[in-house]
Scaffold this active site. Sequence first.
Site, PDB file in Angstrom:
ATOM      1  N   HIS A 132       0.839  -1.207   0.000  1.00 44.49           N
ATOM      2  CA  HIS A 132       0.000   0.000   0.000  1.00 44.49           C
ATOM      3  C   HIS A 132       0.872   1.254   0.000  1.00 44.49           C
ATOM      4  CE1 HIS A 132      -3.343   2.662   1.410  1.00 44.49           C
ATOM      5  NE2 HIS A 132      -2.344   3.262   2.036  1.00 44.49           N
ATOM      6  N   GLU A 133       1.869   1.297   0.880  1.00 43.55           N
ATOM      7  CA  GLU A 133       2.709   2.492   0.973  1.00 43.55           C
ATOM      8  C   GLU A 133       3.567   2.677  -0.277  1.00 43.55           C
ATOM      9  OE1 GLU A 133       2.116   4.618   3.102  1.00 43.55           O
ATOM     10  OE2 GLU A 133       0.871   3.395   4.407  1.00 43.55           O
ATOM     11  N   HIS A 136       1.564   4.411  -2.904  1.00 47.73           N
ATOM     12  CA  HIS A 136       1.537   5.868  -2.759  1.00 47.73           C
ATOM     13  C   HIS A 136       2.764   6.493  -3.420  1.00 47.73           C
ATOM     14  CE1 HIS A 136      -1.990   6.620  -0.423  1.00 47.73           C
ATOM     15  NE2 HIS A 136      -1.603   5.917   0.627  1.00 47.73           N
ATOM     16  N   GLU A 202      -6.512   6.864  -1.025  1.00 49.22           N
ATOM     17  CA  GLU A 202      -6.356   5.674  -0.181  1.00 49.22           C
ATOM     18  C   GLU A 202      -6.954   4.451  -0.869  1.00 49.22           C
ATOM     19  OE1 GLU A 202      -4.569   5.294   2.424  1.00 49.22           O
ATOM     20  OE2 GLU A 202      -4.053   7.413   2.634  1.00 49.22           O
TER      21      GLU A 202
END
Length: 283
Positions: A132-133, A136, A202
């Site tokens: 997930h990070e 980003h 998100e």
Amino acid sequence: MRHNGLRTAVLLGALSAVIIMVGAWLGGGVGVRIAVVIALLGNGSAYFLSDRIALSAMRARPVGEVEQPILYRIVRELSTDARRPMPRLYLSPTMQPNAFATGRNPRNAAICVTYGITRLLDERELRGVIGHELSHVYNRDILTSSVAGALATMITYLGYVGVFFGGGDDDEGPGFLGALLMMVLGPVAAGMIQMSISRSREYQADESGARLTGDPLALASALRKIEMGTRGLPLPENGRLASASHLMIANPFQGSGIGRMFSTHPPTAERVARLERMAGYRR
């Protein structure tokens, strides 16, 4: 990516305009010249030092493969799979489970995890969070997010300075100007975060991260645990942490104070439901 670059330019331009207007109001022509210098320094700091500001707020320190072999291996493997540079890895001593990415581009990115998240999640769930990070980073979300957080930190700090040096007498406290600055600048900083950071980012990072790891349910499981962990161990709601809270994978605060003002996180239940649908589940 183009939209993120435009948002960043607007943020930096808005900060410059505010500083120059305040300078003109306080000092006329001389004030404008001083304000221009301050604006240039502020914009440069926000762009080039935004990652350090966010990491400092969480008291994070760099770690390597010897100290965190599992985390380091996960970051290295997923970066290799994505054919992208490996970001720096940081560890915050905070017991609350959380994580965030920061930096101005993939070559200058950093991923920070808290000590609490390493104790709470298993390796599969940690892999989901790191995916997930990294998403980003690869989606270029971190440019706008990091700059917005740095600018909000500066604005909030000016509010605190105004409280202590707002023109009141020593026996009378900070005076009207200091109180007014704090009342105005706090919401301004929060509004800057809210306007520049879309909640959809998100969802996008959840989806991209799940595709990178090939395991949507791992991230869904991690989000459930992180939600319970942040509720049990909320961070103190101060301006410095609030300005970096939008970077984190889950809202680190509880209640209706400054943490809610700065919140940009969509409901965890909806994020989990979307990930489960990716995995083929039907409610």
